[in-house]
Design an enzyme around this catalytic site. Structure first.
Site, PDB file in Angstrom:
ATOM      1  N   ARG A 109      18.392  35.242  -7.999  1.00 47.87           N
ATOM      2  CA  ARG A 109      19.786  35.133  -7.558  1.00 47.87           C
ATOM      3  C   ARG A 109      20.117  33.665  -7.345  1.00 47.87           C
ATOM      4  O   ARG A 109      19.395  32.979  -6.620  1.00 47.87           O
ATOM      5  CB  ARG A 109      19.981  35.914  -6.260  1.00 47.87           C
ATOM      6  CG  ARG A 109      21.341  35.696  -5.624  1.00 47.87           C
ATOM      7  CD  ARG A 109      21.550  36.521  -4.344  1.00 47.87           C
ATOM      8  NE  ARG A 109      22.856  36.217  -3.809  1.00 47.87           N
ATOM      9  CZ  ARG A 109      23.091  35.669  -2.607  1.00 47.87           C
ATOM     10  NH1 ARG A 109      22.101  35.434  -1.780  1.00 47.87           N
ATOM     11  NH2 ARG A 109      24.315  35.398  -2.226  1.00 47.87           N
ATOM     12  N   HIS A 131      29.116  30.393  -3.193  1.00 46.16           N
ATOM     13  CA  HIS A 131      28.159  30.205  -2.081  1.00 46.16           C
ATOM     14  C   HIS A 131      28.508  28.882  -1.389  1.00 46.16           C
ATOM     15  O   HIS A 131      27.712  27.942  -1.379  1.00 46.16           O
ATOM     16  CB  HIS A 131      26.723  30.239  -2.607  1.00 46.16           C
ATOM     17  CG  HIS A 131      25.675  30.518  -1.557  1.00 46.16           C
ATOM     18  ND1 HIS A 131      24.678  31.458  -1.709  1.00 46.16           N
ATOM     19  CD2 HIS A 131      25.468  29.986  -0.335  1.00 46.16           C
ATOM     20  CE1 HIS A 131      23.905  31.472  -0.625  1.00 46.16           C
ATOM     21  NE2 HIS A 131      24.356  30.581   0.219  1.00 46.16           N
ATOM     22  N   GLU A 162      28.275  35.715   2.079  1.00 42.13           N
ATOM     23  CA  GLU A 162      28.470  35.641   3.523  1.00 42.13           C
ATOM     24  C   GLU A 162      29.835  35.113   3.954  1.00 42.13           C
ATOM     25  O   GLU A 162      29.938  34.081   4.635  1.00 42.13           O
ATOM     26  CB  GLU A 162      27.376  34.773   4.153  1.00 42.13           C
ATOM     27  CG  GLU A 162      25.973  35.303   3.926  1.00 42.13           C
ATOM     28  CD  GLU A 162      24.923  34.588   4.767  1.00 42.13           C
ATOM     29  OE1 GLU A 162      25.214  33.500   5.301  1.00 42.13           O
ATOM     30  OE2 GLU A 162      23.811  35.134   4.907  1.00 42.13           O
ATOM     31  N   ASN A 211      22.230  40.479   3.445  1.00 43.68           N
ATOM     32  CA  ASN A 211      21.403  39.374   3.946  1.00 43.68           C
ATOM     33  C   ASN A 211      21.064  39.694   5.393  1.00 43.68           C
ATOM     34  O   ASN A 211      21.950  40.027   6.179  1.00 43.68           O
ATOM     35  CB  ASN A 211      22.165  38.040   3.939  1.00 43.68           C
ATOM     36  CG  ASN A 211      22.385  37.495   2.537  1.00 43.68           C
ATOM     37  OD1 ASN A 211      21.989  38.114   1.545  1.00 43.68           O
ATOM     38  ND2 ASN A 211      23.018  36.335   2.453  1.00 43.68           N
ATOM     39  N   TYR A 256      18.272  38.302   8.612  1.00 39.31           N
ATOM     40  CA  TYR A 256      17.166  37.455   9.063  1.00 39.31           C
ATOM     41  C   TYR A 256      16.621  37.862  10.425  1.00 39.31           C
ATOM     42  O   TYR A 256      15.474  37.558  10.743  1.00 39.31           O
ATOM     43  CB  TYR A 256      17.617  35.984   9.126  1.00 39.31           C
ATOM     44  CG  TYR A 256      17.839  35.376   7.763  1.00 39.31           C
ATOM     45  CD1 TYR A 256      16.805  34.738   7.092  1.00 39.31           C
ATOM     46  CD2 TYR A 256      19.072  35.465   7.129  1.00 39.31           C
ATOM     47  CE1 TYR A 256      16.996  34.182   5.845  1.00 39.31           C
ATOM     48  CE2 TYR A 256      19.272  34.917   5.868  1.00 39.31           C
ATOM     49  CZ  TYR A 256      18.226  34.273   5.227  1.00 39.31           C
ATOM     50  OH  TYR A 256      18.415  33.742   3.983  1.00 39.31           O
ATOM     51  N   GLU A 315      19.176  38.403   0.525  1.00 39.84           N
ATOM     52  CA  GLU A 315      18.462  37.327   1.236  1.00 39.84           C
ATOM     53  C   GLU A 315      17.709  37.914   2.407  1.00 39.84           C
ATOM     54  O   GLU A 315      18.217  38.791   3.104  1.00 39.84           O
ATOM     55  CB  GLU A 315      19.420  36.270   1.808  1.00 39.84           C
ATOM     56  CG  GLU A 315      19.970  35.290   0.832  1.00 39.84           C
ATOM     57  CD  GLU A 315      20.903  34.276   1.478  1.00 39.84           C
ATOM     58  OE1 GLU A 315      20.678  33.894   2.646  1.00 39.84           O
ATOM     59  OE2 GLU A 315      21.870  33.884   0.804  1.00 39.84           O
TER      60      GLU A 315
HETATM   61  C1  BGP Z   1      22.146  32.169   4.781  1.00 40.01           C
HETATM   62  C2  BGP Z   1      22.679  31.419   3.590  1.00 40.01           C
HETATM   63  C3  BGP Z   1      21.617  30.705   2.839  1.00 40.01           C
HETATM   64  C4  BGP Z   1      20.533  30.104   3.714  1.00 40.01           C
HETATM   65  C5  BGP Z   1      20.080  31.063   4.789  1.00 40.01           C
HETATM   66  C6  BGP Z   1      19.162  30.510   5.826  1.00 40.01           C
HETATM   67  O1  BGP Z   1      23.119  32.321   5.756  1.00 40.01           O
HETATM   68  O2  BGP Z   1      23.331  32.296   2.697  1.00 40.01           O
HETATM   69  O3  BGP Z   1      22.256  29.774   2.018  1.00 40.01           O
HETATM   70  O4  BGP Z   1      20.931  28.894   4.180  1.00 40.01           O
HETATM   71  O5  BGP Z   1      21.177  31.525   5.481  1.00 40.01           O
HETATM   72  O6  BGP Z   1      19.110  31.287   6.974  1.00 40.01           O
HETATM   73  P1  BGP Z   1      20.018  31.208   8.277  1.00 40.01           P
HETATM   74  O7  BGP Z   1      20.770  32.474   8.360  1.00 40.01           O
HETATM   75  O8  BGP Z   1      19.027  31.116   9.343  1.00 40.01           O
HETATM   76  O9  BGP Z   1      20.859  29.973   8.237  1.00 40.01           O
END
Ligand code: BGP
Length: 447
Positions: A77, A121, A166, A294, A296, A351
């Site tokens: 991607r 992006h 995002e 996405n 995290y 992501e």
């Molecule tokens: C997302 C973005 C990415 C990358 C990633 C890193 O928000 O799409 O480009 O930067 O974040 O993680 P974090 O969410 O901690 O910024």
């Protein structure tokens, strides 16, 4: 742990974004983006870093494709830099910019790697920002022109398309908190930005259908897995409110529900209603083929009277260098929530990953914490799939260490180490771990 096999045909990939890796900011006819501007403003980006060179991917594209092939990646991607294609946003097309993406896409296809193209992006042409950027409704038409150019050019070569990356972060951090480009802090501007992002997405999907494009199109949203502090009604309600302002804001309109009432009210009360015109909401709700997820981390939510009605509890899990919790269950939990909430859309994890604080090369290469967290994320994802969620692929963030926006080069998210002096790439332990996951189509033999 028993072996965890993913469904047959599950797609394993990695992700990047143009401004974070390409470099060559002043080459090939590329125009300026809002990130070039933002990086030049003192104090905006850690250590005054810029994406001018980044990973120099623009010049090393063949080598990077070979690296992906060596890792066994099935999919990749990436995003297109709008100012490479239309240096001034609208106006003349830059053929040289398009030719770069021809080379990338053809190289991927030759290597048997499936390209997923993100149209936006975050690197908006500065010329469009000068005319109000996402706050000006005219941007929607410019985005349509840009999208059409890419659809027509890459028809039949790119099968998976993402309209926006995002939009929540573009709005919240770019136009409310002002910590990402273009660095604006205004509810009034932000309400307009939110609506025009969604409208641009909807128009692009409509066009994709009109052009009878082969392949699939969707949007990638940023998500946190929210958990109530406890099961009491006040914290449960606060958790729902947090979901309204985050996930539901960019999912509800896409799935035909319009804006969440709480968010609508919040902006209206601040004299900043969403600038909805007749026909906008149906356009925004044009059916997509998949949802890009996405994720995290997670947040525990508590009730709070001021100002919106919720706040986040103190972390109880270890905190990562990025400031959020090491929460391996968050990916599976979010996927379960979103699948239930929106009637099980087909999902790609576009992501997911972990950022290390920069340190010695040896420490960065031996990234056991990343491996451990990825293992947890994938186990949770596997459980979610077993329980019926329709997840079709996973793109690790990120293929290689790169420009982490306002954090500059201080955070490393890569499976592959980037030496910013020599620009050499070196696979980390996590790259080998991930290559095994891909080969085995899942997690095997681990205890
Ligand atoms: C997302 C973005 C990415 C990358 C990633 C890193 O928000 O799409 O480009 O930067 O974040 O993680 P974090 O969410 O901690 O910024």
């Amino acid at each position: 742990m028993a072996s965890m096999q993913f469904p047959e045909g599950f797609l394993w990939g990695a992700a990047t974004a143009a401004y974070q890796i390409e470099g060559a900011a002043n080459e090939g006819g590329r125009g300026q983006s809002i990130w070039d501007t933002f990086c030049r403003q003192p104090g905006r980006v850690r250590d005054g870093a810029t994406g001018e060179v980044a990973c120099d991917h623009y010049h090393r594209v063949d080598q990077d494709i070979a690296l992906m092939r060596d890792l066994g990646l099935q999919a990749y991607r990436f995003s297109v830099a709008w100012p490479r294609v239309y240096p001034f946003g609208g106006g003349p097309l830059n053929e040289e910019g398009l030719a770069f993406y021809d080379r990338l896409v053809d190289g991927l296809l030759d290597a048997g790697i499936d390209p997923m193209m993100t149209l936006y992006h975050w690197d908006l042409p500065q010329a469009l920002q000068d005319r109000g950027g996402w706050a000006n409704r005219d941007i929607v038409e410019h985005f349509e022109t840009y999208a059409r150019t890419l659809f027509e050019r890459f028809r039949g070569r790119v099968h998976r398309w993402v309209t926006l990356n995002e939009p929540l972060i573009v709005s919240q951090l770019g136009h409310l908190a002002g910590v990402l480009a273009p660095g604006i802090r205004s509810h009034e501007v932000n309400a307009r930005v939110i609506h025009h992002l969604l409208l641009a997405h909807g128009k692009a999907v409509e066009m994709f259908r009109e052009l009878d494009m082969p392949g699939e199109i969707g949007i990638t949203n940023a998500n946190t897995a929210y958990e109530p502090y406890d099961e009491s009604s006040e914290h449960l309600a606060a958790c729902e409110l947090a979901r309204d302002f985050d996930s539901r804001l960019f999912h509800d309109p896409i799935y035909g529900r319009g804006y969440p009432a709480s968010v609508h009210k919040f902006y209206a009360e601040r004299g900043a209603p969403f600038p909805i015109e007749p026909g906008d909401l149906p356009t925004i709700a044009t059916p997509t083929d998949f949802l890009g997820v996405n994720n995290y981390s997670r947040r525990v939510v508590m009730a709070d009277r001021r100002p919106i009605g919720f706040r986040f509890a103190e972390p109880t899990l270890p905190v990562q260098p990025m400031g959020y919790e090491e929460a391996p269950d968050s990916l599976g939990d979010f996927v379960r929530w979103v699948s239930k909430e929106y009637d099980s859309p087909p999902i790609y994890i576009t992501e997911n990953g972990r950022g290390d604080e920069d340190g010695t090369e040896a420490a960065m290469l031996n990234d056991q914490k990343r491996i451990e967290l990825m293992r947890g994320f994938l186990a949770g994802l596997h459980d979610a799939i077993e329980s019926g969620c329709d997840v079709r692929g996973y793109y690790a963030w990120s293929l290689m260490d790169n420009f982490e926006w306002a954090f500059g080069y201080s955070k490393r998210f890569g499976l592959v180490y980037t030496d910013y002096e020599t620009l050499e790439r070196k696979p980390k332990a996590s790259a080998r771990f991930y290559a095994d996951v891909i080969r085995d189509n899942g997690l095997t033999g681990a205890t």
